[in-house]
Design a protein around this motif. Structure first.
Motif, PDB file in Angstrom:
ATOM      1  N   GLN A  68       0.818  -1.215   0.000  1.00  0.00           N
ATOM      2  CA  GLN A  68       0.000   0.000   0.000  1.00  0.00           C
ATOM      3  C   GLN A  68       0.857   1.273   0.000  1.00  0.00           C
ATOM      4  OE1 GLN A  68      -0.441  -2.601   2.070  1.00  0.00           O
ATOM      5  NE2 GLN A  68      -2.326  -3.436   1.188  1.00  0.00           N
ATOM      6  N   ARG A 124      -3.701   6.651  -2.238  1.00  0.00           N
ATOM      7  CA  ARG A 124      -4.626   7.589  -1.600  1.00  0.00           C
ATOM      8  C   ARG A 124      -3.912   8.233  -0.420  1.00  0.00           C
ATOM      9  NH1 ARG A 124      -8.632   7.009   2.618  1.00  0.00           N
ATOM     10  NH2 ARG A 124     -10.215   8.655   2.449  1.00  0.00           N
ATOM     11  N   THR A 125      -3.738   9.552  -0.492  1.00  0.00           N
ATOM     12  CA  THR A 125      -3.085  10.302   0.575  1.00  0.00           C
ATOM     13  C   THR A 125      -3.906  11.541   0.897  1.00  0.00           C
ATOM     14  OG1 THR A 125      -1.770  11.791  -0.839  1.00  0.00           O
ATOM     15  CG2 THR A 125      -0.865   9.577  -0.431  1.00  0.00           C
ATOM     16  N   GLY A 139      -4.518  13.671  -2.269  1.00  0.00           N
ATOM     17  CA  GLY A 139      -5.505  13.297  -3.274  1.00  0.00           C
ATOM     18  C   GLY A 139      -5.755  11.801  -3.250  1.00  0.00           C
ATOM     19  N   ARG A 140      -6.617  11.350  -4.153  1.00  0.00           N
ATOM     20  CA  ARG A 140      -6.968   9.930  -4.195  1.00  0.00           C
ATOM     21  C   ARG A 140      -5.964   9.122  -5.010  1.00  0.00           C
ATOM     22  NH1 ARG A 140     -11.868   8.730  -2.360  1.00  0.00           N
ATOM     23  NH2 ARG A 140     -11.913   6.804  -3.568  1.00  0.00           N
ATOM     24  N   ARG A 141      -5.195   9.794  -5.873  1.00  0.00           N
ATOM     25  CA  ARG A 141      -4.238   9.090  -6.730  1.00  0.00           C
ATOM     26  C   ARG A 141      -2.922   9.877  -6.754  1.00  0.00           C
ATOM     27  NH1 ARG A 141      -8.978   9.454  -9.057  1.00  0.00           N
ATOM     28  NH2 ARG A 141      -8.298  11.148 -10.410  1.00  0.00           N
ATOM     29  N   THR A 142      -2.176   9.771  -5.674  1.00  0.00           N
ATOM     30  CA  THR A 142      -0.922  10.518  -5.538  1.00  0.00           C
ATOM     31  C   THR A 142       0.216   9.733  -6.184  1.00  0.00           C
ATOM     32  OG1 THR A 142      -1.674  11.504  -3.463  1.00  0.00           O
ATOM     33  CG2 THR A 142       0.698  11.567  -3.919  1.00  0.00           C
ATOM     34  N   ASP A 168      -3.703  12.688  -9.478  1.00  0.00           N
ATOM     35  CA  ASP A 168      -4.335  13.962  -9.120  1.00  0.00           C
ATOM     36  C   ASP A 168      -3.511  14.752  -8.109  1.00  0.00           C
ATOM     37  OD1 ASP A 168      -4.708  12.585  -6.759  1.00  0.00           O
ATOM     38  OD2 ASP A 168      -6.900  12.549  -6.857  1.00  0.00           O
ATOM     39  N   MET A 190      -5.174   8.939   6.924  1.00  0.00           N
ATOM     40  CA  MET A 190      -6.425   8.808   6.176  1.00  0.00           C
ATOM     41  C   MET A 190      -7.260   7.617   6.644  1.00  0.00           C
ATOM     42  SD  MET A 190      -6.070  11.363   4.231  1.00  0.00           S
ATOM     43  CE  MET A 190      -7.466  11.119   3.150  1.00  0.00           C
ATOM     44  N   ARG A 191      -6.716   6.836   7.585  1.00  0.00           N
ATOM     45  CA  ARG A 191      -7.418   5.618   7.996  1.00  0.00           C
ATOM     46  C   ARG A 191      -8.227   5.809   9.271  1.00  0.00           C
ATOM     47  NH1 ARG A 191      -2.248   1.824   8.137  1.00  0.00           N
ATOM     48  NH2 ARG A 191      -1.646   3.627   9.393  1.00  0.00           N
TER      49      ARG A 191
END
Length: 501
Positions: free
Chosen positions: A15, A184-185, A188-191, A239, A455-456
């Motif tokens: 991950q 996901r960071t 953004g969702r797609r770093t 993104d 983010m968790r």
């Protein structure tokens, strides 16, 4: 045409995997004169099996392994031993930070034939070409070390470091589906991970970057950055960007064309920075920074002691750390400030001084993110050759007053105490009481101010931990935070110093 297998041994979870940028850049140069395949242990979890299969499937002529100290040592050794056992005549080359800083140690292993020091984009193709010729004469290849017929280590001269533009996007397709590396960071969702510039012109004595690059930095052309960001954004769907530049903000006039490109793409980003560089930027440049959507800057504050900052040749002052916290607040940038506690001298006093300084920073800018490391300096022989012996240094002593003896083999570097040393998590001169005190302070601090990078954990859990830690933080009651440790077993807050963003 020679074919080279490049291996990135496992160092993180799947991950947390990011593009193995060093191997991608190396692959570009190798492919000009032959071919290359990449195996990434952060994705291929059985790194030994994946490596052995790749050797057979691609008829490999040499194996290059990228090695850092710390948790990557054990899998690097496992891969190397397996290659030597199954393919005893296949050359094994170590490159990266570890063989650059500890060349003799790397070459002491029977499963390492060659060590590439520093940048490998020119050295590696030269070495692969030499290995394909009769006689395998590598004596004239700059930037590498090797063992002669008698087993003696030979160090060839250094190679000058530079940034080359390959004229193409990096060969991300060698990694399978590159989108697997988009994470996901909080950005953004797609770093995506990217590195624009390499090296750093500053020469901090504790820093592996200074030891590897010797105070040199190279910035990319704006056209190259535009090409790379266009691919990451429009082809892969990224993104946001995590820049791995060793020091993103260099000289202001050189940064303006790059910031204009980044402002055009509007990809929120994170980077490494210095307090003095940020403080010296003009308002017009800060306008570009805001338009480009900088969200967080990792700033090496290191110490609140001016004397220590001078000793380690940091080149900044404690007052600049306080000023940059306020400056970032005004511009909507989160400063992620790292500190090195428990130095070998005045260990307890410097640590307590740092704790109080951190409290002042949080008062100035509560959004400041704080990362606490143990100060673990490089040994003299690991520094860049230009910096060795520049000033008299006090010998490192352990907690019993005995000289610290560094490992002499890769296997010794896999011991927990040396993995912790490489990761700035422990040092031989720390007492159990001080080690516990530091851990307790960090526990109270991160519970009182949970990181935005987590983010968790649900918001309600972070708010609850913050409230639970408030009285301890306010009254400086850091020791034995049993209730916070218990709560952390359930919430498991993210640790940026371990997991990054």
């Amino acid at each position: 045409m020679p074919h080279t297998l490049l291996v990135n041994p496992t160092i993180t979870s799947r991950q947390s995997a990011r593009f193995p940028l060093a191997l991608l850049n190396l692959s570009v140069t190798l492919d000009r004169f032959g071919g290359s395949t990449i195996v990434d242990g952060n994705i291929d979890r059985d790194i030994v099996d994946a490596t052995l299969r790749a050797i057979v499937e691609n008829n490999v002529d040499a194996v290059g392994i990228s090695v850092m100290g710390g948790p990557q040592m054990a899998p690097s050794i496992a891969v190397s031993k397996a290659v030597r056992e199954h393919f005893p005549r296949l050359p094994i080359i170590w490159g990266g930070y570890f063989p650059t800083l500890y060349t003799d140690t790397a070459l002491s292993a029977p499963y390492v034939d060659y060590a590439v020091r520093g940048q490998g984009e020119e050295t590696m193709p030269d070495l692969i070409a030499a290995l394909a010729r009769p006689g395998r004469d590598v004596s004239r290849i700059a930037g590498m070390s090797w063992k002669d017929a008698d087993g003696n280590v030979v160090h060839n001269p250094n190679r000058k470091f530079h940034l080359d533009d390959p004229g193409i996007v990096l060969p991300y397709d060698k990694l399978g589906d590159p989108r697997r590396y988009l994470a996901r960071t909080f950005l953004g969702r797609r770093t995506a991970a990217h590195q624009a510039a390499i090296g750093c012109r500053f020469r901090c004595t504790f820093c592996g970057v200074a030891a590897m690059f010797g105070g040199t930095t190279q910035l990319p052309a704006a056209a190259r950055l535009d090409r790379d960001l266009s691919y990451l954004k429009h082809t892969l769907g990224a993104d946001s960007i995590q820049y791995f530049d060793h020091n993103f903000f260099d000289r202001e006039e050189d940064m303006i064309p790059l910031l204009d490109v980044m402002a055009k793409h509007e990809l929120p980003w994170w980077c490494y920075a210095r307090s003095d560089a940020l403080l010296n930027m003009s308002e017009s440049t800060w306008k570009r920074v805001r338009k480009s959507k900088l969200r967080m800057a990792y700033i090496g504050a290191e110490s609140p002691s001016g004397a220590m900052l001078k000793e380690i040749r940091k080149g900044t002052r404690p007052d600049q750390t306080l000023e940059v916290a306020e400056l970032c607040r005004r511009h909507g940038v989160i400063p992620e400030l790292s500190f090195m506690v428990a130095p070998p001298e005045n260990t307890v006093e410097e640590t307590e001084h740092t704790f109080e300084f951190i409290r002042e920073l949080k008062r100035i800018n509560p959004a400041s993110e704080i990362i606490v490391y143990i100060y673990t300096p490089l040994r003299e022989s690991s520094k860049h050759e230009k910096d060795r012996g520049k000033r008299a240094s006090t010998p490192l002593l352990d907690m019993h007053g005995e000289p610290v003896v560094f490992p002499s083999s890769p296997e010794e570097w896999t011991e927990k105490r040396w993995v912790d040393y490489a990761c700035h998590a422990d040092a031989p001169w720390l007492t159990d009481d001080l080690r516990r005190h530091i851990q307790d302070f960090v526990t109270v601090l991160r519970c009182r101010f949970p990181t935005v990078q987590d983010m968790r954990s649900p918001p309600w859990a972070k708010r609850g931990l913050s409230a639970l830690a408030a009285w301890r933080y306010q009254r400086r009651r850091y020791d034995k935070p049993w209730e916070l440790n218990l709560a952390n077993r359930l919430v498991k807050l993210r640790l940026p110093q371990v997991a990054g963003i």
